[in-house]
Design an enzyme around this catalytic site. Structure first.
Site, PDB file in Angstrom:
ATOM      1  N   SER A 130      41.886  41.762  36.806  1.00  0.00           N
ATOM      2  CA  SER A 130      40.486  42.102  37.039  1.00  0.00           C
ATOM      3  C   SER A 130      40.418  43.166  38.117  1.00  0.00           C
ATOM      4  O   SER A 130      41.310  43.251  38.967  1.00  0.00           O
ATOM      5  CB  SER A 130      39.713  40.861  37.492  1.00  0.00           C
ATOM      6  OG  SER A 130      38.444  41.203  38.030  1.00  0.00           O
TER       7      SER A 130
ATOM      8  N   TYR B 214      39.358  33.900  43.484  1.00  0.00           N
ATOM      9  CA  TYR B 214      39.505  34.652  42.241  1.00  0.00           C
ATOM     10  C   TYR B 214      40.117  36.021  42.515  1.00  0.00           C
ATOM     11  O   TYR B 214      41.052  36.445  41.829  1.00  0.00           O
ATOM     12  CB  TYR B 214      38.147  34.809  41.564  1.00  0.00           C
ATOM     13  CG  TYR B 214      38.208  35.506  40.233  1.00  0.00           C
ATOM     14  CD1 TYR B 214      38.667  34.843  39.094  1.00  0.00           C
ATOM     15  CD2 TYR B 214      37.813  36.839  40.094  1.00  0.00           C
ATOM     16  CE1 TYR B 214      38.730  35.480  37.863  1.00  0.00           C
ATOM     17  CE2 TYR B 214      37.867  37.485  38.872  1.00  0.00           C
ATOM     18  CZ  TYR B 214      38.325  36.803  37.763  1.00  0.00           C
ATOM     19  OH  TYR B 214      38.396  37.438  36.544  1.00  0.00           O
TER      20      TYR B 214
END
Length: 250
Positions: free
Chosen positions: A146, A159
């Site tokens: 990501s 995350y």
């Protein structure tokens, strides 16, 4: 490299991006192991759709990435079903929105869950798959990270750190598995129509899309096509390609 007849294991293959990746690979003649954590019926439906639409073999396999033994079990099951393994796509991820400053809400339990699924799980699968990916000298690993892994942004500290770790795991495994296995990474920005995005607040989703120079979310098919390109390449390894409509430039 011609992908016809290769076998791919795709974690999160029943998810929004995962399904696109499975279909993109199947269009190139790849047989697909659709790996899921809990949604068995959905994964079996994806496998049936892949076989019907593309004329390849596909089947669903369970793998709970929080279970330390699950990776080896899943790889063994795929090998028993297909007889070989050529491609590993680590797409499965866990995501929950927690503001960076809210460290009280980011419990150790949540941290460990994100690390287990987003980073340790891919590591376990790469280890389990590596001997089989090396057999024909043309193995491929594609990790789905990501843009949150490229800077202090995203849905939570855990995350972002897990995805940063996945990017560096890509580099390290590219060295560890060369020359028989190539390892690369796709780092998407905001993707609409995924379970990860569904867990995010609407205002965060809107800001992410508006913050891109193209003014829109990233395209799942662009990400899936990049996975295919990384499977077909013969000279690219250890690289991370960002697809985010122009938010992060690295």
């Amino acid at each position: 490299m011609d992908l016809t007849g290769k076998v791919a294991l795709v974690t999160g293959g029943n998810g929004g991006l995962g399904q696109r990746i499975c279909h993109a690979l199947a269009r190139h003649g790849v047989h697909v192991a659709v790996v899921y954590a809990r949604s068995r019926e959905q994964a079996e439906g994806v496998a049936a759709e892949l076989a019907a639409q593309h004329g390849i073999e596909a089947a669903a396999f369970a793998c709970d990435l929080e279970d330390g033994a699950a990776a080896e079990v899943a790889v063994a099951a795929v090998l028993e079903r297909f007889g070989r393994l050529d491609i590993l796509v680590n797409d499965a991820a866990f995501n929950i929105a927690i503001p960076f400053a809210d460290l009280d809400t980011l419990t150790v339990e949540l941290w460990e869950k994100m690390m287990a699924i987003n980073l340790t799980g891919p590591f376990r699968l790469i280890k389990a798959a590596a001997p089989h990916l090396k057999v024909h000298g043309e193995g491929r690993v594609v990790n789905i990270s990501s843009v949150a892994g490229l800077g202090p942004s995203g849905s939570s500290v855990a995350y972002a750190v897990s995805k940063a770790g996945l990017i560096h795991l890509t580099r390290c495994m590219a060295v560890a598995l060369a020359p028989k296995v190539l390892v690369n990474c796709v780092a998407p920005g905001l993707l609409e129509g995924t379970r990860a995005t569904a867990n995010l607040p609407a205002d965060l989703v809107a800001r992410s899309a508006a913050g891109a120079v193209l003014g829109k979310a990233a395209d799942k098919d662009d990400c899936a096509d990049m996975v295919v390109a990384m499977c077909r390449t013969t000279t690219m390894t250890g690289q991370t390609v960002v697809i985010d409509s122009g938010r992060v430039f690295h």
